[in-house]
Motif scaffolding. Structure first.
Motif, PDB file in Angstrom:
ATOM      1  N   LEU A   1       0.854  -1.179   0.000  1.00  0.00           N
ATOM      2  CA  LEU A   1       0.000   0.000   0.000  1.00  0.00           C
ATOM      3  C   LEU A   1       0.892   1.232   0.000  1.00  0.00           C
ATOM      4  O   LEU A   1       1.930   1.252   0.681  1.00  0.00           O
ATOM      5  CB  LEU A   1      -0.920   0.031   1.221  1.00  0.00           C
ATOM      6  N   GLN A   2       0.470   2.238  -0.756  1.00  0.00           N
ATOM      7  CA  GLN A   2       1.184   3.512  -0.812  1.00  0.00           C
ATOM      8  C   GLN A   2       0.810   4.325   0.415  1.00  0.00           C
ATOM      9  O   GLN A   2      -0.365   4.387   0.772  1.00  0.00           O
ATOM     10  CB  GLN A   2       0.785   4.269  -2.080  1.00  0.00           C
ATOM     11  N   GLY A   3       1.789   4.945   1.057  1.00  0.00           N
ATOM     12  CA  GLY A   3       1.522   5.683   2.274  1.00  0.00           C
ATOM     13  C   GLY A   3       1.837   7.162   2.186  1.00  0.00           C
ATOM     14  O   GLY A   3       2.688   7.583   1.415  1.00  0.00           O
TER      15      GLY A   3
ATOM     16  N   ALA B   1      11.942  11.028   1.727  1.00  0.00           N
ATOM     17  CA  ALA B   1      13.128  10.748   2.528  1.00  0.00           C
ATOM     18  C   ALA B   1      13.009   9.588   3.505  1.00  0.00           C
ATOM     19  O   ALA B   1      14.014   8.964   3.849  1.00  0.00           O
ATOM     20  CB  ALA B   1      13.502  12.012   3.314  1.00  0.00           C
ATOM     21  N   VAL B   2      11.807   9.278   3.975  1.00  0.00           N
ATOM     22  CA  VAL B   2      11.702   8.347   5.088  1.00  0.00           C
ATOM     23  C   VAL B   2      10.778   7.167   4.822  1.00  0.00           C
ATOM     24  O   VAL B   2      11.214   6.016   4.808  1.00  0.00           O
ATOM     25  CB  VAL B   2      11.212   9.087   6.365  1.00  0.00           C
ATOM     26  N   TRP B   3       9.498   7.419   4.662  1.00  0.00           N
ATOM     27  CA  TRP B   3       8.491   6.344   4.679  1.00  0.00           C
ATOM     28  C   TRP B   3       7.568   6.452   3.485  1.00  0.00           C
ATOM     29  O   TRP B   3       7.043   7.512   3.192  1.00  0.00           O
ATOM     30  CB  TRP B   3       7.684   6.457   5.977  1.00  0.00           C
ATOM     31  N   ARG B   4       7.350   5.306   2.794  1.00  0.00           N
ATOM     32  CA  ARG B   4       6.553   5.309   1.561  1.00  0.00           C
ATOM     33  C   ARG B   4       5.310   4.434   1.636  1.00  0.00           C
ATOM     34  O   ARG B   4       4.530   4.383   0.704  1.00  0.00           O
ATOM     35  CB  ARG B   4       7.423   4.857   0.404  1.00  0.00           C
ATOM     36  N   GLY B   5       5.140   3.695   2.722  1.00  0.00           N
ATOM     37  CA  GLY B   5       3.956   2.854   2.844  1.00  0.00           C
ATOM     38  C   GLY B   5       4.244   1.570   3.594  1.00  0.00           C
ATOM     39  O   GLY B   5       5.233   1.476   4.324  1.00  0.00           O
ATOM     40  N   LYS B   6       3.385   0.574   3.408  1.00  0.00           N
ATOM     41  CA  LYS B   6       3.504  -0.689   4.126  1.00  0.00           C
ATOM     42  C   LYS B   6       3.195  -1.835   3.169  1.00  0.00           C
ATOM     43  O   LYS B   6       2.448  -1.672   2.209  1.00  0.00           O
ATOM     44  CB  LYS B   6       2.539  -0.739   5.300  1.00  0.00           C
ATOM     45  N   VAL B   7       3.754  -2.998   3.463  1.00  0.00           N
ATOM     46  CA  VAL B   7       3.439  -4.218   2.726  1.00  0.00           C
ATOM     47  C   VAL B   7       2.864  -5.210   3.727  1.00  0.00           C
ATOM     48  O   VAL B   7       3.554  -5.613   4.681  1.00  0.00           O
ATOM     49  CB  VAL B   7       4.687  -4.813   2.036  1.00  0.00           C
ATOM     50  N   PHE B   8       1.601  -5.581   3.529  1.00  0.00           N
ATOM     51  CA  PHE B   8       0.897  -6.484   4.435  1.00  0.00           C
ATOM     52  C   PHE B   8       1.064  -7.917   3.979  1.00  0.00           C
ATOM     53  O   PHE B   8       0.779  -8.253   2.825  1.00  0.00           O
ATOM     54  CB  PHE B   8      -0.593  -6.126   4.498  1.00  0.00           C
ATOM     55  N   ASP B   9       1.521  -8.759   4.889  1.00  0.00           N
ATOM     56  CA  ASP B   9       1.676 -10.186   4.641  1.00  0.00           C
ATOM     57  C   ASP B   9       0.383 -10.871   5.080  1.00  0.00           C
ATOM     58  O   ASP B   9      -0.179 -10.529   6.116  1.00  0.00           O
ATOM     59  CB  ASP B   9       2.861 -10.676   5.485  1.00  0.00           C
ATOM     60  N   PRO B  10      -0.114 -11.863   4.353  1.00  0.00           N
ATOM     61  CA  PRO B  10      -1.372 -12.514   4.755  1.00  0.00           C
ATOM     62  C   PRO B  10      -1.272 -13.300   6.061  1.00  0.00           C
ATOM     63  O   PRO B  10      -2.279 -13.731   6.603  1.00  0.00           O
ATOM     64  CB  PRO B  10      -1.698 -13.434   3.579  1.00  0.00           C
ATOM     65  N   ASN B  11      -0.062 -13.468   6.614  1.00  0.00           N
ATOM     66  CA  ASN B  11       0.129 -14.223   7.852  1.00  0.00           C
ATOM     67  C   ASN B  11       0.097 -13.359   9.102  1.00  0.00           C
ATOM     68  O   ASN B  11       0.527 -13.784  10.171  1.00  0.00           O
ATOM     69  CB  ASN B  11       1.437 -15.011   7.792  1.00  0.00           C
ATOM     70  N   GLY B  12      -0.382 -12.121   9.002  1.00  0.00           N
ATOM     71  CA  GLY B  12      -0.541 -11.272  10.177  1.00  0.00           C
ATOM     72  C   GLY B  12       0.651 -10.397  10.506  1.00  0.00           C
ATOM     73  O   GLY B  12       0.805  -9.970  11.648  1.00  0.00           O
ATOM     74  N   TYR B  13       1.483 -10.093   9.524  1.00  0.00           N
ATOM     75  CA  TYR B  13       2.633  -9.211   9.722  1.00  0.00           C
ATOM     76  C   TYR B  13       2.685  -8.187   8.600  1.00  0.00           C
ATOM     77  O   TYR B  13       2.024  -8.326   7.582  1.00  0.00           O
ATOM     78  CB  TYR B  13       3.944 -10.013   9.735  1.00  0.00           C
ATOM     79  N   LEU B  14       3.485  -7.160   8.806  1.00  0.00           N
ATOM     80  CA  LEU B  14       3.753  -6.205   7.737  1.00  0.00           C
ATOM     81  C   LEU B  14       5.177  -5.713   7.856  1.00  0.00           C
ATOM     82  O   LEU B  14       5.819  -5.849   8.894  1.00  0.00           O
ATOM     83  CB  LEU B  14       2.767  -5.033   7.760  1.00  0.00           C
ATOM     84  N   SER B  15       5.655  -5.121   6.773  1.00  0.00           N
ATOM     85  CA  SER B  15       6.941  -4.429   6.740  1.00  0.00           C
ATOM     86  C   SER B  15       6.687  -3.029   6.204  1.00  0.00           C
ATOM     87  O   SER B  15       5.796  -2.824   5.373  1.00  0.00           O
ATOM     88  CB  SER B  15       7.925  -5.138   5.809  1.00  0.00           C
ATOM     89  N   ASN B  16       7.451  -2.087   6.677  1.00  0.00           N
ATOM     90  CA  ASN B  16       7.337  -0.714   6.198  1.00  0.00           C
ATOM     91  C   ASN B  16       8.246  -0.509   4.996  1.00  0.00           C
ATOM     92  O   ASN B  16       9.354  -1.043   4.942  1.00  0.00           O
ATOM     93  CB  ASN B  16       7.714   0.260   7.316  1.00  0.00           C
ATOM     94  N   ARG B  17       7.754   0.275   4.043  1.00  0.00           N
ATOM     95  CA  ARG B  17       8.527   0.632   2.854  1.00  0.00           C
ATOM     96  C   ARG B  17       9.277   1.920   3.185  1.00  0.00           C
ATOM     97  O   ARG B  17       8.670   2.979   3.286  1.00  0.00           O
ATOM     98  CB  ARG B  17       7.596   0.821   1.659  1.00  0.00           C
ATOM     99  N   MET B  18      10.589   1.812   3.335  1.00  0.00           N
ATOM    100  CA  MET B  18      11.397   2.938   3.799  1.00  0.00           C
ATOM    101  C   MET B  18      12.270   3.493   2.668  1.00  0.00           C
ATOM    102  O   MET B  18      12.774   2.741   1.850  1.00  0.00           O
ATOM    103  CB  MET B  18      12.291   2.505   4.963  1.00  0.00           C
TER     104      MET B  18
ATOM    105  N   VAL C   1      13.070   0.133   0.678  1.00  0.00           N
ATOM    106  CA  VAL C   1      13.662  -0.892   1.526  1.00  0.00           C
ATOM    107  C   VAL C   1      12.597  -1.365   2.510  1.00  0.00           C
ATOM    108  O   VAL C   1      11.955  -0.550   3.172  1.00  0.00           O
ATOM    109  CB  VAL C   1      14.885  -0.323   2.296  1.00  0.00           C
ATOM    110  N   LEU C   2      12.390  -2.683   2.595  1.00  0.00           N
ATOM    111  CA  LEU C   2      11.415  -3.221   3.547  1.00  0.00           C
ATOM    112  C   LEU C   2      12.086  -3.381   4.899  1.00  0.00           C
ATOM    113  O   LEU C   2      13.099  -4.065   5.024  1.00  0.00           O
ATOM    114  CB  LEU C   2      10.865  -4.561   3.056  1.00  0.00           C
ATOM    115  N   ALA C   3      11.526  -2.741   5.917  1.00  0.00           N
ATOM    116  CA  ALA C   3      12.124  -2.747   7.251  1.00  0.00           C
ATOM    117  C   ALA C   3      11.038  -2.526   8.297  1.00  0.00           C
ATOM    118  O   ALA C   3       9.905  -2.185   7.981  1.00  0.00           O
ATOM    119  CB  ALA C   3      13.180  -1.648   7.349  1.00  0.00           C
TER     120      ALA C   3
END
Length: 170
Positions: free
Chosen positions: A47-49, A71-88, A93-95
């Motif tokens: 998702l675009q943030g 410069a910092v944060w571009r959104g999130k990537v949701f995993d179907p297993n109940g987790y996400l990573s931030n798009r930095m 970069v997923l972190a």
């Protein structure tokens, strides 16, 4: 009619809100919209943030959001297993991993999608994000830091161009 009244009227008429509407709404308008919205389904995939700061007023929201996105944060990537990573950063970069589940909001004790960093991240241990769906493919989130509300964010499902879905599936 105030902007807050306009947001309420738009929701009653089932007119889709846009990210631009949310950037103009101000802190009070965002609180009211969040309180009126339901959690919706937990999204899947990228998702675009857009970050929205609580200070600086409406005139500063758009330029600050652009700076944060670049410069910092571009959104999130949701995993179907109940987790996400931030798009930095601009390199996507997923972190900063978080657990995702539904639970009561700190804002109004009603159900929301909770993004909980307390067990998955040393860097963001004191952060808790909460979000609710405010339109088709559009989510409004509130950012908590050690129990204090510090900001807002918007997430929207990425639009796919013609043929893009087929290319991704192969």
């Amino acid at each position: 009619m105030s902007l807050t009244d306009g947001l309420k009227a738009a929701r009653r008429m089932i007119v889709a809100l846009t990210e631009a509407d949310l950037l103009k709404a101000g802190d009070t308008g965002l609180q009211e919209l969040f309180r009126e919205s339901s959690p919706g389904d937990i999204p899947k995939g990228p998702l675009q943030g857009t970050g929205i700061v609580r200070w600086g007023g409406r005139w500063a929201a758009r330029p600050l959001a652009a700076l944060v996105r670049t410069a910092v944060w571009r959104g999130k990537v949701f995993d179907p297993n109940g987790y996400l990573s931030n798009r930095m950063t601009s390199f996507d970069v997923l972190a900063i991993v978080a657990q995702v589940y539904t639970g009561p909001s700190l804002l109004d004790d009603r159900e929301c999608v909770v993004i909980d960093y307390s067990r998955t991240s040393l860097v963001a241990r004191g952060v808790r994000d909460e979000m609710r769906q405010v339109g088709p493919g559009l989510y409004l989130g509130v950012v908590w830091l050690f129990g204090f509300r510090v900001g807002w964010f918007v997430l929207r499902v990425l639009e796919r161009g013609p043929g893009q879905a087929e290319a991704e599936e192969t």
